[in-house]
Design a protein around this motif. Sequence first.
Motif, PDB file in Angstrom:
ATOM      1  N   PHE A 105       1.077  -1.232  -0.162  1.00  0.00           N
ATOM      2  CA  PHE A 105       0.001  -0.118   0.196  1.00  0.00           C
ATOM      3  C   PHE A 105       0.863   1.345   0.020  1.00  0.00           C
ATOM      4  O   PHE A 105       0.527   2.255  -0.751  1.00  0.00           O
ATOM      5  N   ALA A 106       1.961   1.020   0.811  1.00  0.00           N
ATOM      6  CA  ALA A 106       2.719   2.246   0.662  1.00  0.00           C
ATOM      7  C   ALA A 106       3.347   2.722  -0.396  1.00  0.00           C
ATOM      8  O   ALA A 106       3.536   3.938  -0.827  1.00  0.00           O
ATOM      9  N   SER A 107       3.615   1.787  -1.458  1.00  0.00           N
ATOM     10  CA  SER A 107       4.038   2.187  -2.634  1.00  0.00           C
ATOM     11  C   SER A 107       3.029   2.779  -3.706  1.00  0.00           C
ATOM     12  O   SER A 107       3.267   3.284  -4.726  1.00  0.00           O
ATOM     13  N   MET A 108       1.769   2.502  -3.330  1.00  0.00           N
ATOM     14  CA  MET A 108       0.463   2.859  -4.113  1.00  0.00           C
ATOM     15  C   MET A 108      -0.174   3.726  -3.399  1.00  0.00           C
ATOM     16  O   MET A 108      -1.457   4.240  -3.984  1.00  0.00           O
ATOM     17  N   GLU A 109       0.205   4.176  -2.255  1.00  0.00           N
ATOM     18  CA  GLU A 109      -0.656   4.960  -1.357  1.00  0.00           C
ATOM     19  C   GLU A 109      -1.304   6.349  -2.079  1.00  0.00           C
ATOM     20  O   GLU A 109      -2.800   6.629  -1.953  1.00  0.00           O
ATOM     21  N   LYS A 110      -0.850   7.039  -3.013  1.00  0.00           N
ATOM     22  CA  LYS A 110      -1.278   8.277  -3.581  1.00  0.00           C
ATOM     23  C   LYS A 110      -2.375   8.014  -4.429  1.00  0.00           C
ATOM     24  O   LYS A 110      -3.401   8.383  -4.302  1.00  0.00           O
ATOM     25  N   ARG A 111      -2.101   6.832  -5.226  1.00  0.00           N
ATOM     26  CA  ARG A 111      -2.989   6.430  -6.181  1.00  0.00           C
ATOM     27  C   ARG A 111      -4.266   5.778  -5.674  1.00  0.00           C
ATOM     28  O   ARG A 111      -5.303   6.099  -6.060  1.00  0.00           O
ATOM     29  N   VAL A 112      -3.819   4.806  -4.789  1.00  0.00           N
ATOM     30  CA  VAL A 112      -5.083   4.139  -4.011  1.00  0.00           C
ATOM     31  C   VAL A 112      -5.944   4.934  -3.286  1.00  0.00           C
ATOM     32  O   VAL A 112      -7.066   5.018  -3.320  1.00  0.00           O
ATOM     33  N   SER A 113      -5.331   5.687  -2.238  1.00  0.00           N
ATOM     34  CA  SER A 113      -5.980   6.730  -1.515  1.00  0.00           C
ATOM     35  C   SER A 113      -6.957   7.848  -2.354  1.00  0.00           C
ATOM     36  O   SER A 113      -7.965   7.844  -2.128  1.00  0.00           O
ATOM     37  N   GLY A 114      -6.491   8.194  -3.532  1.00  0.00           N
ATOM     38  CA  GLY A 114      -7.001   9.106  -4.315  1.00  0.00           C
ATOM     39  C   GLY A 114      -8.394   8.568  -5.007  1.00  0.00           C
ATOM     40  O   GLY A 114      -9.401   8.907  -5.007  1.00  0.00           O
ATOM     41  N   HIS A 115      -8.373   7.179  -5.247  1.00  0.00           N
ATOM     42  CA  HIS A 115      -9.148   6.454  -5.915  1.00  0.00           C
ATOM     43  C   HIS A 115     -10.461   6.281  -4.646  1.00  0.00           C
ATOM     44  O   HIS A 115     -11.469   6.353  -5.083  1.00  0.00           O
ATOM     45  N   LEU A 116      -9.877   5.749  -3.692  1.00  0.00           N
ATOM     46  CA  LEU A 116     -10.950   5.566  -2.589  1.00  0.00           C
ATOM     47  C   LEU A 116     -11.427   6.906  -2.223  1.00  0.00           C
ATOM     48  O   LEU A 116     -12.626   6.759  -1.608  1.00  0.00           O
ATOM     49  N   ALA A 117     -10.793   7.848  -2.094  1.00  0.00           N
ATOM     50  CA  ALA A 117     -11.445   9.028  -1.585  1.00  0.00           C
ATOM     51  C   ALA A 117     -12.348   9.736  -2.816  1.00  0.00           C
ATOM     52  O   ALA A 117     -13.453   9.902  -2.313  1.00  0.00           O
TER      53      ALA A 117
END
Length: 190
Positions: A105-117
């Motif tokens: 998750f740490a390496s994808m945090e920006k992309r994944v967090s943006g999608h989930l937000a």
Amino acid sequence: MKSSSTRNRKVKYVLYLLPLVAVVSLIVTALVAGNSASIFKQRVQPQVVSGVSIIYNSGYSRHSVFGERSGTLVGRVGNQGDRDRLLSEVPFRDCSTKCSTWQPFASMEKRVSGHLARHGSLPFSLFNSPGRSIAPHIMRAATDNNSRCAVRYTSKPHGNSASNSNEMTESDVICISPETGAFVYSFFDT
């Protein structure tokens, strides 16, 4: 005189029935609107689906008359063997455009967090649906620093002339905590 009283009774019945018709219409719309679990089952490998115990299902919501929709599932993969098996293979059925492998998750945090937000938020509900109160806690556990995520991409729609037609956007995101089994699935369709 008789026709006036008959008309008044008819108006009175119509006025009594209008709220009932409105409530029934809302319930039918909610039931027919769609279900995130059915989208999940269509897009994700059967062995992944069978290992997940869904605690919260947002249904899906339409974002425009153009058919955009999104939805979220929150749950657990209780069995350690199921978690290990899930994390050893690509979870999506169709990767014709592009799918990522499981990444920290740490390496994808920006992309994944943006999608989930944008698409994985838990929508407001007038009804206290099952699992609604604990879903945010599970969602956070599924996206902590020890979690793993996989993403399925689709091409961006060509209607936006400012964007490159070769750009990709996240369509489906799955995150899971290998330790606790906390699980979140979110999708967005354009």
